[in-house]
Design a protein around this motif. Structure first.
Motif, PDB file in Angstrom:
ATOM      1  N   VAL A 272       0.846  -1.188   0.000  1.00  0.00           N
ATOM      2  CA  VAL A 272       0.000   0.000   0.000  1.00  0.00           C
ATOM      3  C   VAL A 272       0.881   1.237   0.000  1.00  0.00           C
ATOM      4  N   GLN A 273       0.397   2.316  -0.564  1.00  0.00           N
ATOM      5  CA  GLN A 273       1.154   3.566  -0.578  1.00  0.00           C
ATOM      6  C   GLN A 273       1.043   4.274   0.773  1.00  0.00           C
ATOM      7  N   PRO A 274       2.026   5.089   1.099  1.00  0.00           N
ATOM      8  CA  PRO A 274       1.922   5.877   2.345  1.00  0.00           C
ATOM      9  C   PRO A 274       0.620   6.672   2.378  1.00  0.00           C
TER      10      PRO A 274
ATOM     11  N   LEU B  49      -1.200   4.863   6.858  1.00  0.00           N
ATOM     12  CA  LEU B  49      -0.021   4.009   6.966  1.00  0.00           C
ATOM     13  C   LEU B  49       1.247   4.746   6.575  1.00  0.00           C
ATOM     14  N   LYS B  50       2.323   4.398   7.264  1.00  0.00           N
ATOM     15  CA  LYS B  50       3.632   5.012   7.059  1.00  0.00           C
ATOM     16  C   LYS B  50       4.626   3.936   6.649  1.00  0.00           C
TER      17      LYS B  50
ATOM     18  N   ASP C  83       5.612   1.394   9.163  1.00  0.00           N
ATOM     19  CA  ASP C  83       4.668   0.339   9.529  1.00  0.00           C
ATOM     20  C   ASP C  83       4.958  -0.961   8.775  1.00  0.00           C
ATOM     21  N   THR C  84       5.870  -0.912   7.834  1.00  0.00           N
ATOM     22  CA  THR C  84       6.222  -2.103   7.062  1.00  0.00           C
ATOM     23  C   THR C  84       6.784  -3.184   7.975  1.00  0.00           C
TER      24      THR C  84
ATOM     25  N   VAL D 255       4.530  -0.795   3.133  1.00  0.00           N
ATOM     26  CA  VAL D 255       4.077   0.559   2.842  1.00  0.00           C
ATOM     27  C   VAL D 255       5.185   1.261   2.059  1.00  0.00           C
ATOM     28  N   SER D 256       4.917   1.511   0.787  1.00  0.00           N
ATOM     29  CA  SER D 256       5.945   2.078  -0.078  1.00  0.00           C
ATOM     30  C   SER D 256       5.306   2.769  -1.255  1.00  0.00           C
TER      31      SER D 256
END
Length: 124
Positions: A11-13, A85-86, A89-90, A123-124
């Motif tokens: 998921v994207q930030p 999400l940040k 959080d990965t 998260v990227s």
């Protein structure tokens, strides 16, 4: 107690994901349901947990206001709704079940005796 997680992914930030944990075989030793995460090279840390009997919850400071843990007792499922999400959080996210300690659920992995196989959140 058997636990099966699902819902991870890329998921994207700023995005959101909802993790699910389907549980079976509950016993008195699994009154607490928790979500933990472990990033490469780091220790496993508690993210959130919930007391099955009363619904009281705990959140790590790093996720307060962004993550929500909930349960559907009819479906024997615990959820972790993750928002805003940040990249930090990965991690691999694990669902776990454990007993009350001193009348409360803790955030210590050692207090949880049952674990799922984990689901990756990136998260990227």
């Amino acid at each position: 107690v058997q636990l099966v997680e699902s819902g991870g992914g890329l998921v994207q930030p700023g995005g959101s994901l909802r993790l699910s944990c389907a549980a079976s075989g509950y016993t008195y030793s699994s009154n607490c349901m928790g979500w933990f995460r472990q990033a490469p090279g780091k220790e496993r840390e508690g993210v959130a947990d919930i007391y099955r009997g009363g619904g009281s919850t705990y959140y790590a400071d790093s996720v307060k206001g962004r993550f929500t843990i909930s349960q559907d007792n009819a479906k024997n499922t615990v959820y972790l709704q993750m928002s805003s999400l940040k990249p930090e959080d990965t991690a691999m996210y694990y669902c776990a079940a454990g007993a009350l300690v001193g009348g409360s659920c803790t955030d210590r992995p050692a207090d949880f005796g049952y674990w799922g196989q984990g689901t990756q959140v990136t998260v990227s």
